[in-house]
Design a protein around this motif. Sequence first.
Motif: not given
Length: 139
Positions: A43-45, A49-50, A78-80, A99-100
Amino acid sequence: MLNPSEVAPVPWRNGAGTTRELAADPSRWRISVADLLEDAPFSAFPGIDRLFTALGPLRLTVNGTVTDLERGDQLRFAGEDTVSVTLDQPTRALNVMTRRGLYRAEVVLRSPSERSPDGALASVDLGEEIADIFLTTLA
């Protein structure tokens, strides 16, 4: 001590897998364990940051770059980013999302017989290992 076996799995945002949310401050960070049962896109977030810690062998493809991971190996993305997992067998992964610009996550794996280090936000019982999660404030 957070224990994934005590948390019911819920579907991923995209429906392609399940996760067990162990702890969260929803606008700042989240700790979860994903049940990886088959090849699937993540999934995109956006804006997140993951830090992904493999709990078994798997292959991650991030924006077209393939990385083979073994138990304990970590990858940041990155979540995206466009991410997918390829499996030879079902496994799990520990995810710490932040949260970035607010935090940088670190995960340290240790034996259950080792003493827990000071300053951990949380510790996750992974059976043969404990994952200690640390957040460093950036802002």
